[in-house]
Design a protein around this motif. Structure first.
Motif, PDB file in Angstrom:
ATOM      1  N   ILE A   7       1.109  -1.133  -0.026  1.00  0.00           N
ATOM      2  CA  ILE A   7       0.212  -0.055  -0.137  1.00  0.00           C
ATOM      3  C   ILE A   7       0.988   1.010  -0.052  1.00  0.00           C
ATOM      4  O   ILE A   7       1.993   1.297   1.151  1.00  0.00           O
ATOM      5  N   GLY A   8       0.878   2.300  -0.846  1.00  0.00           N
ATOM      6  CA  GLY A   8       1.415   3.176  -1.057  1.00  0.00           C
ATOM      7  C   GLY A   8       2.238   2.675  -2.564  1.00  0.00           C
ATOM      8  O   GLY A   8       3.138   1.734  -2.270  1.00  0.00           O
ATOM      9  N   ALA A  12       9.486   4.147  -2.053  1.00  0.00           N
ATOM     10  CA  ALA A  12       9.947   2.673  -0.692  1.00  0.00           C
ATOM     11  C   ALA A  12       9.768   1.417  -1.616  1.00  0.00           C
ATOM     12  O   ALA A  12      10.026   0.700  -1.514  1.00  0.00           O
ATOM     13  N   ALA A  13       7.732   1.735  -1.757  1.00  0.00           N
ATOM     14  CA  ALA A  13       7.033   0.796  -2.772  1.00  0.00           C
ATOM     15  C   ALA A  13       7.888   0.340  -4.527  1.00  0.00           C
ATOM     16  O   ALA A  13       8.287  -1.144  -4.158  1.00  0.00           O
ATOM     17  N   GLY A  33      -1.962   2.168  -5.152  1.00  0.00           N
ATOM     18  CA  GLY A  33      -1.228   4.219  -4.553  1.00  0.00           C
ATOM     19  C   GLY A  33      -2.293   4.694  -5.002  1.00  0.00           C
ATOM     20  O   GLY A  33      -3.366   4.811  -5.771  1.00  0.00           O
ATOM     21  N   ASP A  34      -2.416   6.271  -3.802  1.00  0.00           N
ATOM     22  CA  ASP A  34      -4.040   6.689  -4.100  1.00  0.00           C
ATOM     23  C   ASP A  34      -3.827   7.534  -4.514  1.00  0.00           C
ATOM     24  O   ASP A  34      -4.380   9.192  -5.465  1.00  0.00           O
ATOM     25  N   GLU A  35      -2.482   8.156  -5.402  1.00  0.00           N
ATOM     26  CA  GLU A  35      -2.315   9.476  -6.501  1.00  0.00           C
ATOM     27  C   GLU A  35      -2.604   8.719  -7.472  1.00  0.00           C
ATOM     28  O   GLU A  35      -2.362   7.943  -8.089  1.00  0.00           O
ATOM     29  N   LYS A  47      12.522  21.703  -5.601  1.00  0.00           N
ATOM     30  CA  LYS A  47      14.359  22.267  -5.847  1.00  0.00           C
ATOM     31  C   LYS A  47      14.478  22.670  -7.725  1.00  0.00           C
ATOM     32  O   LYS A  47      13.828  23.745  -7.952  1.00  0.00           O
ATOM     33  N   ARG A  79      -6.905   4.383  -3.425  1.00  0.00           N
ATOM     34  CA  ARG A  79      -6.668   4.527  -2.212  1.00  0.00           C
ATOM     35  C   ARG A  79      -6.778   3.788  -1.109  1.00  0.00           C
ATOM     36  O   ARG A  79      -8.702   2.720  -0.979  1.00  0.00           O
ATOM     37  N   THR A 106       3.319   3.858   3.123  1.00  0.00           N
ATOM     38  CA  THR A 106       2.125   4.769   2.937  1.00  0.00           C
ATOM     39  C   THR A 106       2.813   6.120   3.016  1.00  0.00           C
ATOM     40  O   THR A 106       1.530   7.232   2.533  1.00  0.00           O
ATOM     41  N   GLU A 156      14.168  25.664   1.837  1.00  0.00           N
ATOM     42  CA  GLU A 156      14.140  25.237  -0.457  1.00  0.00           C
ATOM     43  C   GLU A 156      13.029  25.472  -1.170  1.00  0.00           C
ATOM     44  O   GLU A 156      13.523  26.776  -2.378  1.00  0.00           O
ATOM     45  N   ALA A 295      14.048   5.473   3.027  1.00  0.00           N
ATOM     46  CA  ALA A 295      13.312   4.652   1.991  1.00  0.00           C
ATOM     47  C   ALA A 295      13.839   3.933   1.224  1.00  0.00           C
ATOM     48  O   ALA A 295      12.724   2.830   1.225  1.00  0.00           O
ATOM     49  N   TRP A 320      19.743  15.021   2.389  1.00  0.00           N
ATOM     50  CA  TRP A 320      20.421  15.910   1.546  1.00  0.00           C
ATOM     51  C   TRP A 320      18.933  17.818   0.995  1.00  0.00           C
ATOM     52  O   TRP A 320      18.574  17.099   1.605  1.00  0.00           O
TER      53      TRP A 320
HETATM   54  C1  LIG Z   1       8.720  18.127  -1.454  1.00  0.00           C
HETATM   55  C2  LIG Z   1       9.710  17.506  -1.161  1.00  0.00           C
HETATM   56  C3  LIG Z   1      10.963  17.437  -1.042  1.00  0.00           C
HETATM   57  C4  LIG Z   1      11.939  16.285  -0.254  1.00  0.00           C
HETATM   58  N1  LIG Z   1      13.620  16.210  -0.758  1.00  0.00           N
HETATM   59  C5  LIG Z   1      14.472  15.696   0.400  1.00  0.00           C
HETATM   60  C6  LIG Z   1      15.552  15.775  -0.294  1.00  0.00           C
HETATM   61  O1  LIG Z   1      16.072  16.771  -0.941  1.00  0.00           O
HETATM   62  N2  LIG Z   1      16.700  14.627   0.267  1.00  0.00           N
HETATM   63  C7  LIG Z   1      15.849  12.831   1.130  1.00  0.00           C
HETATM   64  O2  LIG Z   1      16.169  12.889   0.990  1.00  0.00           O
HETATM   65  N3  LIG Z   1      14.655  13.544   0.925  1.00  0.00           N
HETATM   66  C8  LIG Z   1      13.771  14.553   0.241  1.00  0.00           C
HETATM   67  N4  LIG Z   1      12.397  14.539   1.065  1.00  0.00           N
HETATM   68  C9  LIG Z   1      11.999  13.079   1.136  1.00  0.00           C
HETATM   69  C10 LIG Z   1      11.359  11.757   0.788  1.00  0.00           C
HETATM   70  O3  LIG Z   1      10.903  12.338  -0.158  1.00  0.00           O
HETATM   71  C11 LIG Z   1      10.723  10.657   1.290  1.00  0.00           C
HETATM   72  O4  LIG Z   1      11.587  10.667   2.517  1.00  0.00           O
HETATM   73  C12 LIG Z   1      10.376   9.891   0.158  1.00  0.00           C
HETATM   74  O5  LIG Z   1      10.111  10.010  -0.790  1.00  0.00           O
HETATM   75  C13 LIG Z   1       9.665   8.950   1.107  1.00  0.00           C
HETATM   76  O6  LIG Z   1       9.288   7.504   0.505  1.00  0.00           O
HETATM   77  P1  LIG Z   1       7.803   6.537   0.462  1.00  0.00           P
HETATM   78  O7  LIG Z   1       7.647   5.486  -0.109  1.00  0.00           O
HETATM   79  O8  LIG Z   1       7.825   6.303   2.274  1.00  0.00           O
HETATM   80  O9  LIG Z   1       7.157   8.002   0.989  1.00  0.00           O
HETATM   81  P2  LIG Z   1       6.019   8.348  -0.131  1.00  0.00           P
HETATM   82  O10 LIG Z   1       6.799   8.849  -1.564  1.00  0.00           O
HETATM   83  O11 LIG Z   1       5.262   9.608   0.202  1.00  0.00           O
HETATM   84  O12 LIG Z   1       5.012   7.414  -1.193  1.00  0.00           O
HETATM   85  C14 LIG Z   1       3.433   7.108  -0.296  1.00  0.00           C
HETATM   86  C15 LIG Z   1       2.462   7.116  -1.145  1.00  0.00           C
HETATM   87  O13 LIG Z   1       1.715   6.269  -0.644  1.00  0.00           O
HETATM   88  C16 LIG Z   1       0.397   6.874  -0.839  1.00  0.00           C
HETATM   89  N5  LIG Z   1      -0.321   6.303   0.714  1.00  0.00           N
HETATM   90  C17 LIG Z   1      -1.098   6.585   1.416  1.00  0.00           C
HETATM   91  N6  LIG Z   1      -1.687   6.270   1.674  1.00  0.00           N
HETATM   92  C18 LIG Z   1      -2.790   5.146   0.916  1.00  0.00           C
HETATM   93  C19 LIG Z   1      -3.060   4.839   1.137  1.00  0.00           C
HETATM   94  N7  LIG Z   1      -4.270   4.233   2.526  1.00  0.00           N
HETATM   95  N8  LIG Z   1      -3.572   4.206  -0.268  1.00  0.00           N
HETATM   96  C20 LIG Z   1      -3.411   4.075  -1.115  1.00  0.00           C
HETATM   97  N9  LIG Z   1      -1.966   4.651  -0.915  1.00  0.00           N
HETATM   98  C21 LIG Z   1      -2.088   5.443  -0.044  1.00  0.00           C
HETATM   99  C22 LIG Z   1       0.918   8.074  -0.817  1.00  0.00           C
HETATM  100  O14 LIG Z   1      -0.010   9.691  -1.347  1.00  0.00           O
HETATM  101  C23 LIG Z   1       1.899   8.139  -1.163  1.00  0.00           C
HETATM  102  O15 LIG Z   1       1.708   8.230  -2.947  1.00  0.00           O
HETATM  103  C24 LIG Z   1      11.638  15.381   0.097  1.00  0.00           C
HETATM  104  C25 LIG Z   1      10.231  15.086   0.483  1.00  0.00           C
HETATM  105  C26 LIG Z   1       8.960  16.592  -0.293  1.00  0.00           C
HETATM  106  C27 LIG Z   1       7.678  16.314  -0.687  1.00  0.00           C
END
Ligand SMILES: Cc1cc2nc3c(=O)[nH]c(=O)nc-3n(C[C@H](O)[C@H](O)[C@H](O)COP(=O)(O)OP(=O)(O)OC[C@H]3O[C@@H](n4cnc5c(N)ncnc54)[C@H](O)[C@@H]3O)c2cc1C
Length: 389
Positions: A7-8, A12-13, A33-35, A47, A79, A106, A156, A295, A320
């Motif tokens: 889920i997500g 990471a996924a 993914g919900d997006e 950036k 979702r 997620t 940023e 992630a 970073w």
């Molecule tokens: C603008 C921005 C700039 C960043 N800059 C940096 C950087 O410079 N360096 C760095 O190391 N990190 C940075 N990060 C952080 C980094 O992008 C995140 O740590 C990383 O994306 C985490 O990955 P994730 O897979 O855990 O979560 P996400 O990439 O957020 O993915 C999770 C997904 O799960 C979906 N989801 C949630 N609940 C549900 C559900 N119930 N059903 C279906 N889908 C669901 C969410 O909508 C999302 O699409 C930045 C983040 C942002 C927002």
């Protein structure tokens, strides 16, 4: 056949799916993914993408064909509304999806402020592609930008906005910038950087009132007694882990979904990785990290766990941020109250934080060589720094 359901469909996924396939794992993999987008990279949003240097297509990690070519079922715009560990199903809008193994990836969502909801026409947060599209639509009519929050996203955003010549006021309730992530000395260094670049920085200042004009914010009242007229308010006050599904299913959560050292939740068939997971460090502390490294490394580790590895997750955290011409890189986790020694370099500098003779954390400013070295040496005996102050 029920296989692995994630889920997500974020960083990471995707990494988990890629690592499993790279290891020759042929189990059925489904990403929910919900997006409405395939997995994409978030860091450029605040950036290069905000600057206009990258296009939407550049954000996607893999071309659309990768998923079918690799037998990964990607369902976007869906979702998951509940999980049922007893029946081993995930509830989707149109069906119940069975799983053998479930991974919660997620992520996190922006924290909001009650007085500044994103329903107001010129109030924005920044987490995903839809948010940046909303911001890019708003910007042409905005000259005066107010940024609430002096963390990475707010800073940023402020830096890019100054690059476009807009007037920027950044309001931070704490007495220093990036207070959770960097040492006090580096906070001061970045405060001076932003002031030099023309940001009106208000530290130890809160928003005490919101002046509205229709469905827009016209001005903010600040705790320093000033009125801040603004065209756009960017709220960057941190994120909350998306742990609601886990909570509703009765899984322990504490600032994120609680997992063991092999990233397993209290339910043996359910794991959590990335921004949503609260995991134990070797010293027993439990943390939740919001970074690409976290992630990616947790996904790689989980791929090994799912193939039978029982080693604990122990990757060195690194992070970073890009602000103006400055690249900040952090290796390790900042210890509380550690003294920093400055290692001067010709182009940049690094600050080492040493605890009990071991390098706990190195903060580097335009000093990539020192940062890369620290990714390998964090947790090892500290080498005497050059130019210790
Ligand atoms: C603008 C921005 C700039 C960043 N800059 C940096 C950087 O410079 N360096 C760095 O190391 N990190 C940075 N990060 C952080 C980094 O992008 C995140 O740590 C990383 O994306 C985490 O990955 P994730 O897979 O855990 O979560 P996400 O990439 O957020 O993915 C999770 C997904 O799960 C979906 N989801 C949630 N609940 C549900 C559900 N119930 N059903 C279906 N889908 C669901 C969410 O909508 C999302 O699409 C930045 C983040 C942002 C927002």
């Amino acid at each position: 056949m029920a296989g692995l359901v994630v889920i997500g469909a974020g960083q990471a996924a995707l990494q988990l799916a890629m690592s499993l396939r790279a290891a020759g794992d042929s189990r059925e993999i489904t990403l929910i993914g919900d997006e409405p987008y395939a997995p994409y990279s978030r860091p450029p949003l605040s950036k290069s993408f905000l600057k206009g240097d990258t296009q939407v297509d550049d954000l996607f990690f893999r071309p659309p064909g990768w998923f079918s070519d690799n037998g990964v079922a990607l369902h976007t715009g869906q979702r998951a509304s509940a999980i049922d560990p007893a029946r081993r199903i995930v509830r989707l809008p149109d069906r119940d999806l069975p799983y053998d193994t479930l991974v919660l990836a997620t992520g996190a969502r922006p924290r909001s402020l009650a007085d500044l909801p994103a329903t107001l026409g010129n109030v924005a947060t920044l987490r995903g592609i839809d948010d940046i599209r909303n911001l890019l639509d708003l910007l042409p009519s905005c000259e005066r930008v107010a940024v609430i929050g002096g963390g990475f996203i707010g800073l940023e955003f402020a830096a890019v906005m100054r690059g476009t010549g807009r007037s920027v006021t950044l309001v931070e309730a704490a007495p220093r910038l990036m207070g959770r992530a960097v040492s006090p000395g580096l906070s001061d260094w970045f405060a001076a950087l932003h002031r030099r670049n023309g940001v009106d920085l208000r530290l130890a200042t809160g928003v005490t009132g919101v002046e509205r004009q229709g469905d827009r914010v016209a001005a903010l009242a600040l705790s320093d007694g000033t009125r801040l007229a603004t065209d756009l308010v960017l709220v960057g006050v941190g994120v909350l882990p998306n742990d609601d599904l886990a909570r509703a299913a009765g899984l322990p959560c504490d600032n994120g979904i609680v997992v063991t050292e092999t990233l397993r939740t209290a339910e043996p068939r359910i794991f959590a990785i990335g921004d949503c997971a609260a995991f134990p460090l070797r010293d027993g502390r439990r943390v939740r990290l919001e970074s690409v490294q976290n992630a990616v490394d947790q996904a790689k580790h989980l791929a090994r766990v799912l193939q039978g590895d029982t080693a604990p997750y122990a990757a060195t955290p690194w992070f970073w941020s890009d602000q103006y011409e400055v690249k900040l890189q952090i290796a390790g986790l900042l210890p509380a109250g550690a003294d920093a020694a400055i290692i001067a370099d010709t182009t940049g500098f690094s600050l080492d934080h040493v605890v009990g003779g071991l390098l706990a954390c190195r903060e580097s400013v335009n000093d990539p060589r020192a940062h890369l070295q620290a990714r390998k040496t964090v947790g090892r005996p500290a080498i005497s720094p050059v130019g210790t102050t």
